[in-house]
Design a protein around this motif. Sequence first.
Motif, PDB file in Angstrom:
ATOM      1  N   LYS A  23      55.634  36.277  51.637  1.00 23.62           N
ATOM      2  CA  LYS A  23      55.417  37.382  50.697  1.00 23.62           C
ATOM      3  C   LYS A  23      56.329  37.296  49.473  1.00 23.62           C
ATOM      4  N   SER A  24      57.324  36.476  49.557  1.00 20.24           N
ATOM      5  CA  SER A  24      58.226  36.298  48.417  1.00 20.24           C
ATOM      6  C   SER A  24      57.747  35.216  47.460  1.00 20.24           C
ATOM      7  N   SER A  25      56.627  34.610  47.764  1.00 23.95           N
ATOM      8  CA  SER A  25      56.133  33.510  46.944  1.00 23.95           C
ATOM      9  C   SER A  25      55.624  34.006  45.600  1.00 23.95           C
ATOM     10  N   LEU A  26      55.600  33.104  44.630  1.00 16.69           N
ATOM     11  CA  LEU A  26      55.123  33.430  43.295  1.00 16.69           C
ATOM     12  C   LEU A  26      53.650  33.822  43.316  1.00 16.69           C
ATOM     13  N   LYS A  27      52.908  33.236  44.223  1.00 14.36           N
ATOM     14  CA  LYS A  27      51.474  33.536  44.326  1.00 14.36           C
ATOM     15  C   LYS A  27      51.253  34.998  44.712  1.00 14.36           C
ATOM     16  N   VAL A  28      51.985  35.451  45.718  1.00 15.88           N
ATOM     17  CA  VAL A  28      51.866  36.843  46.152  1.00 15.88           C
ATOM     18  C   VAL A  28      52.358  37.772  45.043  1.00 15.88           C
ATOM     19  N   ASP A  29      53.421  37.376  44.367  1.00 16.96           N
ATOM     20  CA  ASP A  29      53.942  38.171  43.259  1.00 16.96           C
ATOM     21  C   ASP A  29      52.905  38.298  42.154  1.00 16.96           C
ATOM     22  N   ALA A  30      52.156  37.229  41.910  1.00 13.09           N
ATOM     23  CA  ALA A  30      51.157  37.231  40.839  1.00 13.09           C
ATOM     24  C   ALA A  30      50.007  38.192  41.141  1.00 13.09           C
ATOM     25  N   TYR A  31      49.411  38.057  42.354  1.00 13.17           N
ATOM     26  CA  TYR A  31      48.280  38.955  42.610  1.00 13.17           C
ATOM     27  C   TYR A  31      48.761  40.376  42.918  1.00 13.17           C
ATOM     28  N   GLY A  32      50.004  40.519  43.374  1.00 14.36           N
ATOM     29  CA  GLY A  32      50.564  41.856  43.537  1.00 14.36           C
ATOM     30  C   GLY A  32      50.764  42.545  42.200  1.00 14.36           C
ATOM     31  N   SER A  33      51.155  41.776  41.186  1.00 13.98           N
ATOM     32  CA  SER A  33      51.326  42.331  39.846  1.00 13.98           C
ATOM     33  C   SER A  33      49.993  42.776  39.252  1.00 13.98           C
ATOM     34  N   ILE A  34      48.940  42.023  39.537  1.00 10.89           N
ATOM     35  CA  ILE A  34      47.609  42.409  39.073  1.00 10.89           C
ATOM     36  C   ILE A  34      47.173  43.708  39.748  1.00 10.89           C
ATOM     37  N   ASP A  35      47.480  43.831  41.028  1.00  5.77           N
ATOM     38  CA  ASP A  35      47.165  45.056  41.759  1.00  5.77           C
ATOM     39  C   ASP A  35      47.899  46.242  41.130  1.00  5.77           C
ATOM     40  N   GLU A  36      49.176  46.035  40.801  1.00  2.92           N
ATOM     41  CA  GLU A  36      49.972  47.079  40.160  1.00  2.92           C
ATOM     42  C   GLU A  36      49.400  47.427  38.788  1.00  2.92           C
ATOM     43  N   ALA A  37      49.025  46.416  38.028  1.00  2.00           N
ATOM     44  CA  ALA A  37      48.464  46.646  36.695  1.00  2.00           C
ATOM     45  C   ALA A  37      47.169  47.452  36.778  1.00  2.00           C
ATOM     46  N   ALA A  38      46.327  47.110  37.748  1.00  2.00           N
ATOM     47  CA  ALA A  38      45.062  47.829  37.926  1.00  2.00           C
ATOM     48  C   ALA A  38      45.322  49.296  38.253  1.00  2.00           C
ATOM     49  N   ALA A  39      46.377  49.547  39.042  1.00  2.00           N
ATOM     50  CA  ALA A  39      46.723  50.926  39.389  1.00  2.00           C
ATOM     51  C   ALA A  39      47.175  51.702  38.155  1.00  2.00           C
ATOM     52  N   PHE A  40      47.971  51.069  37.303  1.00  2.00           N
ATOM     53  CA  PHE A  40      48.424  51.741  36.082  1.00  2.00           C
ATOM     54  C   PHE A  40      47.270  51.964  35.108  1.00  2.00           C
ATOM     55  N   ILE A  41      46.332  51.036  35.083  1.00  2.00           N
ATOM     56  CA  ILE A  41      45.140  51.232  34.254  1.00  2.00           C
ATOM     57  C   ILE A  41      44.358  52.435  34.774  1.00  2.00           C
ATOM     58  N   GLY A  42      44.354  52.609  36.099  1.00  4.77           N
ATOM     59  CA  GLY A  42      43.717  53.782  36.688  1.00  4.77           C
ATOM     60  C   GLY A  42      44.389  55.075  36.263  1.00  4.77           C
ATOM     61  N   VAL A  43      45.717  55.047  36.178  1.00  5.26           N
ATOM     62  CA  VAL A  43      46.449  56.222  35.695  1.00  5.26           C
ATOM     63  C   VAL A  43      46.020  56.539  34.259  1.00  5.26           C
ATOM     64  N   ALA A  44      45.947  55.497  33.456  1.00  2.00           N
ATOM     65  CA  ALA A  44      45.534  55.680  32.060  1.00  2.00           C
ATOM     66  C   ALA A  44      44.112  56.248  31.995  1.00  2.00           C
ATOM     67  N   ARG A  45      43.244  55.713  32.841  1.00  2.86           N
ATOM     68  CA  ARG A  45      41.853  56.190  32.856  1.00  2.86           C
ATOM     69  C   ARG A  45      41.782  57.671  33.224  1.00  2.86           C
ATOM     70  N   ALA A  46      42.683  58.116  34.096  1.00  5.93           N
ATOM     71  CA  ALA A  46      42.699  59.518  34.507  1.00  5.93           C
ATOM     72  C   ALA A  46      43.116  60.443  33.358  1.00  5.93           C
ATOM     73  N   PHE A  47      43.945  59.929  32.450  1.00  7.35           N
ATOM     74  CA  PHE A  47      44.443  60.747  31.343  1.00  7.35           C
ATOM     75  C   PHE A  47      43.562  60.687  30.098  1.00  7.35           C
ATOM     76  N   VAL A  48      42.951  59.537  29.871  1.00  7.89           N
ATOM     77  CA  VAL A  48      42.165  59.347  28.640  1.00  7.89           C
ATOM     78  C   VAL A  48      40.919  60.234  28.659  1.00  7.89           C
ATOM     79  N   GLU A  49      40.603  60.820  27.507  1.00  7.25           N
ATOM     80  CA  GLU A  49      39.458  61.723  27.402  1.00  7.25           C
ATOM     81  C   GLU A  49      38.207  61.036  26.855  1.00  7.25           C
ATOM     82  N   ASN A  50      38.389  59.989  26.067  1.00  8.76           N
ATOM     83  CA  ASN A  50      37.266  59.288  25.449  1.00  8.76           C
ATOM     84  C   ASN A  50      36.426  58.592  26.517  1.00  8.76           C
TER      85      ASN A  50
END
Length: 323
Positions: A23-50
């Motif tokens: 789990k400490s590998s760069l590969k896991v870090d990479a797809y984990g970061s994408i998962d985190e990014a998708a979650a933050f995009i979801g937060v943005a989607r919840a706030f955006v009105e357009n």
Amino acid sequence: MKVYTRKGDAGETGLFGGSRISKSSLKVDAYGSIDEAAAFIGVARAFVENKEIKDILYMIQEKFLVVAAYLASDANGINKLKEKIEISDIEILEKYIDNYSKQLLPLYKFLIPGEDIQSAVLHVARTVVRRSERRIIALNEQENLQPEILKYVNRVSDILFVLARVVEDEVAVKHISKTLMEKLTVEEKKKKLTLEEAKRIVLAGEKKAKELNLDFVLTVVNNEGNLILEEKMDNALLASVEIAKKKAYTAAALKIETSVLAELVQPGGSLYGLQSDSKYIVFGGGCLLKRDGEIVGAVGVSGGTVEEDMTVAKACVEAFQAE
């Protein structure tokens, strides 16, 4: 299906394709970061009105599932994937970026996020995507990833930057529009004579009438000559009702004191002949009501001599101006 399997308790996780990795590998870090990014995009989607921007963010979240699946696969798993990031996915983002960029206000300085919550969360999502991109680039140096993956993630950070600016511009325009509308509303209100103001005007006229020991009819109209308030004191002559109304209308319609008309309607005067029009009164007792130099209405007074009518009308005007 249980949430926990205990298979990762020793610090390893399984990749799609069957192999296991730390789990400490760069590969896991990479797809984990994408998962985190998708979650933050979801937060943005919840706030955006357009609505359109919401749809774009949702589309990106769906594609990030594809990106994460690719990054979480070994060579065997990648061959089994049914969906991958295509050039067309990148072109869709570029089209949105180009179209929105044409609408943006000029940018003269570095942006500091925080002007509003919508753009702020989009900027947070953008920075998380940038971090994910750095992880993926580092992984690419080890595994030689599909080029479209790197390009797509890079475009996502670009479009999030543009969308943050779009939202901020929208909020700014709404704020400016609201401020202008409020100012216009205030200005419009200033131009209008209210019923409460008309009542105070009449009360002032009645007070002056009592000082003269006479009864009058007092009429207040708006700047178009439409009746706002009419008050007949107990012993005022019935004929004074119509006269007071016409005095107020005359002043408002012609934008002039009725006392001034007395001279203008004389033979050779600029308004000679007006005295023959039954709509108008051409002697004193009709006075203009002004606010900040703008005519907002007029008052008409009838019941005494011309001088007495003018005295009461003057008291009405003075009471209005003293507000």
